[in-house]
Design a protein around this motif. Structure first.
Motif, PDB file in Angstrom:
ATOM      1  N   ASP A 208       0.753  -1.606  -0.183  1.00 19.42           N
ATOM      2  CA  ASP A 208      -0.298  -0.193   0.278  1.00 19.42           C
ATOM      3  C   ASP A 208       0.794   0.912  -0.510  1.00 19.42           C
ATOM      4  O   ASP A 208       0.086   2.185  -0.943  1.00 19.42           O
ATOM      5  CB  ASP A 208      -0.867  -0.229   1.352  1.00 19.42           C
ATOM      6  CG  ASP A 208      -1.906  -0.726   1.240  1.00 19.42           C
ATOM      7  OD1 ASP A 208      -2.490  -1.213  -0.208  1.00 19.42           O
ATOM      8  OD2 ASP A 208      -2.720  -1.808   2.150  1.00 19.42           O
ATOM      9  N   LEU A 209       2.365   1.201   0.876  1.00 17.39           N
ATOM     10  CA  LEU A 209       2.779   2.260   1.194  1.00 17.39           C
ATOM     11  C   LEU A 209       3.800   2.841   0.091  1.00 17.39           C
ATOM     12  O   LEU A 209       4.149   3.691  -0.710  1.00 17.39           O
ATOM     13  CB  LEU A 209       3.256   2.300   2.044  1.00 17.39           C
ATOM     14  CG  LEU A 209       3.542   2.669   3.451  1.00 17.39           C
ATOM     15  CD1 LEU A 209       4.230   2.306   4.544  1.00 17.39           C
ATOM     16  CD2 LEU A 209       2.801   3.589   3.752  1.00 17.39           C
ATOM     17  N   ALA A 210       3.972   1.540  -0.822  1.00 15.65           N
ATOM     18  CA  ALA A 210       4.851   1.274  -1.924  1.00 15.65           C
ATOM     19  C   ALA A 210       4.084   2.037  -3.089  1.00 15.65           C
ATOM     20  O   ALA A 210       4.654   2.833  -3.834  1.00 15.65           O
ATOM     21  CB  ALA A 210       5.181   0.428  -2.444  1.00 15.65           C
ATOM     22  N   LYS A 211       2.664   1.775  -2.701  1.00 13.61           N
ATOM     23  CA  LYS A 211       2.111   2.196  -4.667  1.00 13.61           C
ATOM     24  C   LYS A 211       1.542   3.451  -3.904  1.00 13.61           C
ATOM     25  O   LYS A 211       1.747   4.532  -4.736  1.00 13.61           O
ATOM     26  CB  LYS A 211       0.578   1.179  -4.695  1.00 13.61           C
ATOM     27  CG  LYS A 211      -0.369   1.717  -5.511  1.00 13.61           C
ATOM     28  CD  LYS A 211      -1.597   0.760  -6.047  1.00 13.61           C
ATOM     29  CE  LYS A 211      -2.264   0.905  -7.026  1.00 13.61           C
ATOM     30  NZ  LYS A 211      -3.029   2.404  -7.134  1.00 13.61           N
ATOM     31  N   PHE A 212       0.600   3.682  -3.005  1.00 18.16           N
ATOM     32  CA  PHE A 212       0.863   5.228  -2.999  1.00 18.16           C
ATOM     33  C   PHE A 212       2.042   6.438  -3.089  1.00 18.16           C
ATOM     34  O   PHE A 212       1.634   7.435  -3.538  1.00 18.16           O
ATOM     35  CB  PHE A 212       0.579   5.288  -0.859  1.00 18.16           C
ATOM     36  CG  PHE A 212       0.474   7.141  -0.631  1.00 18.16           C
ATOM     37  CD1 PHE A 212      -0.259   8.274  -0.917  1.00 18.16           C
ATOM     38  CD2 PHE A 212       1.477   7.221  -0.259  1.00 18.16           C
ATOM     39  CE1 PHE A 212      -0.310   9.017  -0.829  1.00 18.16           C
ATOM     40  CE2 PHE A 212       1.322   8.888   0.909  1.00 18.16           C
ATOM     41  CZ  PHE A 212       0.222   9.274   0.082  1.00 18.16           C
ATOM     42  N   GLN A 213       2.669   5.753  -2.574  1.00 18.06           N
ATOM     43  CA  GLN A 213       4.444   6.601  -2.732  1.00 18.06           C
ATOM     44  C   GLN A 213       4.488   7.062  -3.907  1.00 18.06           C
ATOM     45  O   GLN A 213       5.154   8.333  -4.840  1.00 18.06           O
ATOM     46  CB  GLN A 213       5.582   5.824  -2.084  1.00 18.06           C
ATOM     47  CG  GLN A 213       7.080   7.053  -2.008  1.00 18.06           C
ATOM     48  CD  GLN A 213       8.091   6.619  -1.076  1.00 18.06           C
ATOM     49  OE1 GLN A 213       7.629   5.719  -1.032  1.00 18.06           O
ATOM     50  NE2 GLN A 213       9.323   7.145  -1.194  1.00 18.06           N
TER      51      GLN A 213
ATOM     52  N   ARG B 214      -0.869  12.087   6.056  1.00 22.67           N
ATOM     53  CA  ARG B 214      -2.159  12.629   6.042  1.00 22.67           C
ATOM     54  C   ARG B 214      -2.436  12.957   4.794  1.00 22.67           C
ATOM     55  O   ARG B 214      -4.045  12.543   4.329  1.00 22.67           O
ATOM     56  CB  ARG B 214      -1.854  14.529   6.350  1.00 22.67           C
ATOM     57  CG  ARG B 214      -2.642  15.258   6.341  1.00 22.67           C
ATOM     58  CD  ARG B 214      -3.066  16.234   7.227  1.00 22.67           C
ATOM     59  NE  ARG B 214      -4.546  16.856   7.243  1.00 22.67           N
ATOM     60  CZ  ARG B 214      -5.246  17.697   6.767  1.00 22.67           C
ATOM     61  NH1 ARG B 214      -4.520  18.264   5.548  1.00 22.67           N
ATOM     62  NH2 ARG B 214      -5.940  18.486   6.998  1.00 22.67           N
ATOM     63  N   HIS B 215      -1.701  13.214   3.554  1.00 20.92           N
ATOM     64  CA  HIS B 215      -2.377  13.230   1.995  1.00 20.92           C
ATOM     65  C   HIS B 215      -3.043  11.342   1.787  1.00 20.92           C
ATOM     66  O   HIS B 215      -3.746  11.099   1.156  1.00 20.92           O
ATOM     67  CB  HIS B 215      -0.486  13.262   1.544  1.00 20.92           C
ATOM     68  CG  HIS B 215      -1.146  14.717   0.874  1.00 20.92           C
ATOM     69  ND1 HIS B 215      -1.172  15.636   1.455  1.00 20.92           N
ATOM     70  CD2 HIS B 215      -1.784  15.293  -0.882  1.00 20.92           C
ATOM     71  CE1 HIS B 215      -0.956  17.282   0.742  1.00 20.92           C
ATOM     72  NE2 HIS B 215      -1.268  16.427  -0.164  1.00 20.92           N
ATOM     73  N   PHE B 216      -1.764  10.504   1.973  1.00 26.18           N
ATOM     74  CA  PHE B 216      -1.952   9.007   2.183  1.00 26.18           C
ATOM     75  C   PHE B 216      -3.619   8.520   2.966  1.00 26.18           C
ATOM     76  O   PHE B 216      -4.516   7.948   1.943  1.00 26.18           O
ATOM     77  CB  PHE B 216      -1.647   8.551   2.919  1.00 26.18           C
ATOM     78  CG  PHE B 216      -2.054   7.233   2.506  1.00 26.18           C
ATOM     79  CD1 PHE B 216      -1.910   6.226   1.785  1.00 26.18           C
ATOM     80  CD2 PHE B 216      -1.550   6.273   3.623  1.00 26.18           C
ATOM     81  CE1 PHE B 216      -1.565   4.691   1.432  1.00 26.18           C
ATOM     82  CE2 PHE B 216      -2.017   4.599   3.905  1.00 26.18           C
ATOM     83  CZ  PHE B 216      -1.801   4.196   2.076  1.00 26.18           C
TER      84      PHE B 216
ATOM     85  N   PHE C  87       9.228   4.144   5.050  1.00 26.19           N
ATOM     86  CA  PHE C  87       9.109   2.531   4.720  1.00 26.19           C
ATOM     87  C   PHE C  87      10.012   2.911   6.244  1.00 26.19           C
ATOM     88  O   PHE C  87      11.097   2.712   6.738  1.00 26.19           O
ATOM     89  CB  PHE C  87       9.512   1.868   4.124  1.00 26.19           C
ATOM     90  CG  PHE C  87       8.369   1.535   2.917  1.00 26.19           C
ATOM     91  CD1 PHE C  87       7.374   1.793   2.713  1.00 26.19           C
ATOM     92  CD2 PHE C  87       9.411   1.538   2.395  1.00 26.19           C
ATOM     93  CE1 PHE C  87       6.423   1.718   1.719  1.00 26.19           C
ATOM     94  CE2 PHE C  87       8.705   2.367   0.200  1.00 26.19           C
ATOM     95  CZ  PHE C  87       7.302   1.804   0.223  1.00 26.19           C
ATOM     96  N   ASN C  88       9.511   1.863   7.412  1.00 29.61           N
ATOM     97  CA  ASN C  88      10.905   2.158   9.148  1.00 29.61           C
ATOM     98  C   ASN C  88      10.522   1.042   9.254  1.00 29.61           C
ATOM     99  O   ASN C  88       9.936   0.263   8.257  1.00 29.61           O
ATOM    100  CB  ASN C  88      10.807   3.265  10.229  1.00 29.61           C
ATOM    101  CG  ASN C  88       8.692   2.988  10.587  1.00 29.61           C
ATOM    102  OD1 ASN C  88       7.595   2.084  10.751  1.00 29.61           O
ATOM    103  ND2 ASN C  88       8.153   4.355  10.544  1.00 29.61           N
TER     104      ASN C  88
ATOM    105  N   ALA D  99       4.654  10.771  -8.627  1.00 33.19           N
ATOM    106  CA  ALA D  99       4.358  11.316 -10.064  1.00 33.19           C
ATOM    107  C   ALA D  99       3.596  12.445  -9.660  1.00 33.19           C
ATOM    108  O   ALA D  99       3.786  13.376 -11.062  1.00 33.19           O
ATOM    109  CB  ALA D  99       3.853   9.645 -10.318  1.00 33.19           C
ATOM    110  N   TRP D 100       2.618  11.687  -9.205  1.00 30.07           N
ATOM    111  CA  TRP D 100       1.471  13.787  -9.380  1.00 30.07           C
ATOM    112  C   TRP D 100       2.910  15.218  -8.822  1.00 30.07           C
ATOM    113  O   TRP D 100       2.571  15.886  -9.247  1.00 30.07           O
ATOM    114  CB  TRP D 100       0.011  13.227  -8.076  1.00 30.07           C
ATOM    115  CG  TRP D 100      -0.520  14.192  -7.737  1.00 30.07           C
ATOM    116  CD1 TRP D 100      -1.324  14.687  -8.926  1.00 30.07           C
ATOM    117  CD2 TRP D 100      -0.026  15.321  -6.767  1.00 30.07           C
ATOM    118  NE1 TRP D 100      -2.201  15.752  -8.139  1.00 30.07           N
ATOM    119  CE2 TRP D 100      -1.462  16.055  -7.120  1.00 30.07           C
ATOM    120  CE3 TRP D 100       0.368  15.650  -5.434  1.00 30.07           C
ATOM    121  CZ2 TRP D 100      -1.927  16.839  -6.091  1.00 30.07           C
ATOM    122  CZ3 TRP D 100       0.323  16.748  -5.073  1.00 30.07           C
ATOM    123  CH2 TRP D 100      -1.255  17.653  -4.982  1.00 30.07           C
TER     124      TRP D 100
END
Length: 495
Positions: free
Chosen positions: A325-330, A372-374, A360-361, A335-336
């Motif tokens: 999920d994080l990878a896709k969001f980042q 917040r954006h996520f 990622f931690n 890109a945006w």
């Protein structure tokens, strides 16, 4: 007391047993559509469990209609999702290699070979690419044969309700819907916004005109009519819809069906036992009640598809979120940013959220500022369906559930009392709308802090009037107001 307030009581163990042994099992369209979203093994195990119970299946005509109308869209979205994963895997190693090269590891005297690291990464990434390609190749295409629909046809052969005989019969199913929605009588009042845009408010099937916002109400009344006409005593409803106009939620927990639904079906159709399950809970109980062979992994995968993103993130910033999920969001967010920075350089400040590359931690969690954006994106998905960052500088997001896509512009506010939207602000947005977007645009006011007044009923009515005025005056598809508090985003009002 239980007889008068049955909606507030769960069935007894004996009643549950009777429901599983004798009850009529009814599915919402979203459950059938989710079969396209499940991984192969989870789908096969889910269908195998359904086959054990298929003699007691029935679905309203509107469920079958919604399945047929939305099937290709779901297939297309799933195909695009696997394609995006494949593209991401194909470019991942080059991005990582650039970062490793920038560290100049060979020159730091660490006795670590950057070349060996890159080679190991290449080998691992090749497997990643092969897996992503296999998933993509396995995904159905809209022009291919459809074995999933063939299986659904088999499971529900001769078990679909009849189409409304004429427009008068259909209108009767929708009659009083606006009054019900105004009083928040379930189901369907959360879909009221589907009637806002006159171009999208209705559709035609079999020469009959359907109101899109009344889909759940049509489905529900067809269910009640069937139960009444056939003297059904036990109804088990499986739905992936998790909105409050279906479920009774208290203190962040789902207690059971909305009490009004239980009361209505019992009083109008003389149903004695009524209960609802999400797909994951249904399959979990089926593994115990009917000895269906369903792995824990499949139950988890079904649950991941069924749960809304907001529910998954209910404990942000401490929630554990999947790396995927994080990878896709980042990837989407960066890109945006790259697109928008060419036109709005000031937005570069957002990049500081990712400056240290520590999205990622150790436990895959995110700090408040970074998520917040996520979190906003996840919230919008619960309101507008499939949402992505818009490739153009305006608006910020686009919902792909409609054709053409619906634009979504998020406007941050420090306080809900500052919910002013004058002609100057509209003019600025309208210029951008004409330059980058079409007519279909929704405005989302996101308030950054909570206030007890926001939950006052009279204040809600005031806000509802305000946003209706904004939507009507400036011709927006919808206006949404939400507040961020307790690490959640909560819907306050929408047109």
């Amino acid at each position: 007391m239980k007889k008068s307030f049955a909606g507030f009581y769960a069935p007894s163990e004996a009643e549950f047993q009777k429901l599983w042994e004798e009850g009529t099992i009814i599915f919402d369209a979203n459950v059938l559509l989710d079969l396209y979203r499940y991984p192969k093994t989870a789908r096969e195990e889910f269908i195998a469990a359904l086959e054990k119970l298929k003699d007691r299946f029935w679905i309203p005509h509107h469920v079958a209609l919604e399945f047929q109308r939305n099937r290709l869209s779901v297939i297309s979205n799933e195909k695009k999702s696997t394609e995006d994963a494949y593209k991401y895997a194909s470019t991942l190693i080059s991005d990582v290699q650039k970062k490793i090269d920038s560290l100049q590891i060979d020159k730091r005297g660490l006795n670590i070979s950057a070349e060996e690291l890159i080679e190991s990464l290449h080998k691992a990434n090749t497997k990643f690419i092969d897996a992503a390609k296999a998933a993509h190749d396995q995904q159905l295409d809209i022009s291919s044969s459809d074995p999933i629909r063939e299986k659904i046809d088999f499971l529900f052969a001769e078990k679909v309700g009849s189409c409304p005989a004429n427009q008068e019969a259909l209108d009767k199913l929708m009659h009083g819907g606006d009054e019900r929605y105004a009083l928040k009588i379930p189901p369907g009042y959360k879909d009221e916004g589907k009637g806002k845009n006159p171009n999208e408010a209705t559709f035609i099937f079999n020469k009959l005109k359907y109101g899109r916002k009344f889909g759940d109400l049509i489905f529900w009344r067809q269910l009640i009519n069937y139960a009444k006409e056939n003297k059904v005593k036990g109804v088990m409803l499986i739905t992936a819809d998790n909105k409050e106009d279906w479920w009774h939620n208290e203190f962040g927990r789902t207690i059971g069906p909305h009490p009004e639904l239980t009361h209505e079906i019992m009083s109008e159709a003389n149903v004695e036992i009524f209960w609802m399950y999400s797909p994951s809970n249904f399959i979990r109980h089926a593994s115990n009640r009917i000895d269906a062979k369903v792995s824990d992994a499949s139950v988890k995968e079904i649950e991941d598809v069924s749960l809304s993103a907001v529910e998954n993130l209910s404990n942000i910033p401490n929630a554990t979120i999947s790396r995927q999920d994080l990878a896709k969001f980042q990837d989407e967010f960066n890109a945006w940013l790259q697109t928008n920075e060419k036109i709005a350089p000031k937005r570069k400040i957002i990049r500081s959220w990712f400056a240290n590359n520590d999205v990622f931690n150790n436990n895959w969690s995110m700090t408040r500022d970074k998520n917040r954006h996520f979190k906003t994106l996840m919230f919008l998905k619960t309101i507008f369906g499939t949402v992505t960052f818009n490739e153009e500088p305006f608006p910020k997001f686009a919902s792909l559930n409609e054709s053409p896509p619906l634009g979504i512009e998020v406007i941050s506010k420090k306080d809900l009392f500052e919910l002013s939207y004058d002609d100057d602000m509209h003019s600025e947005i309208d210029i951008k709308r004409k330059l980058f977007w079409g007519d279909k645009l929704s405005i989302v006011f996101l308030v950054e802090k909570n206030n007890a007044t926001y939950h006052d009923v009279s204040f809600h009515l005031f806000i509802k009037d305000e946003i209706n005025s904004i939507a009507n005056k400036y011709d927006y598809s919808s206006v949404v107001v939400a507040i961020e508090h307790n690490d959640k985003i909560e819907l306050i009002a929408r047109t």
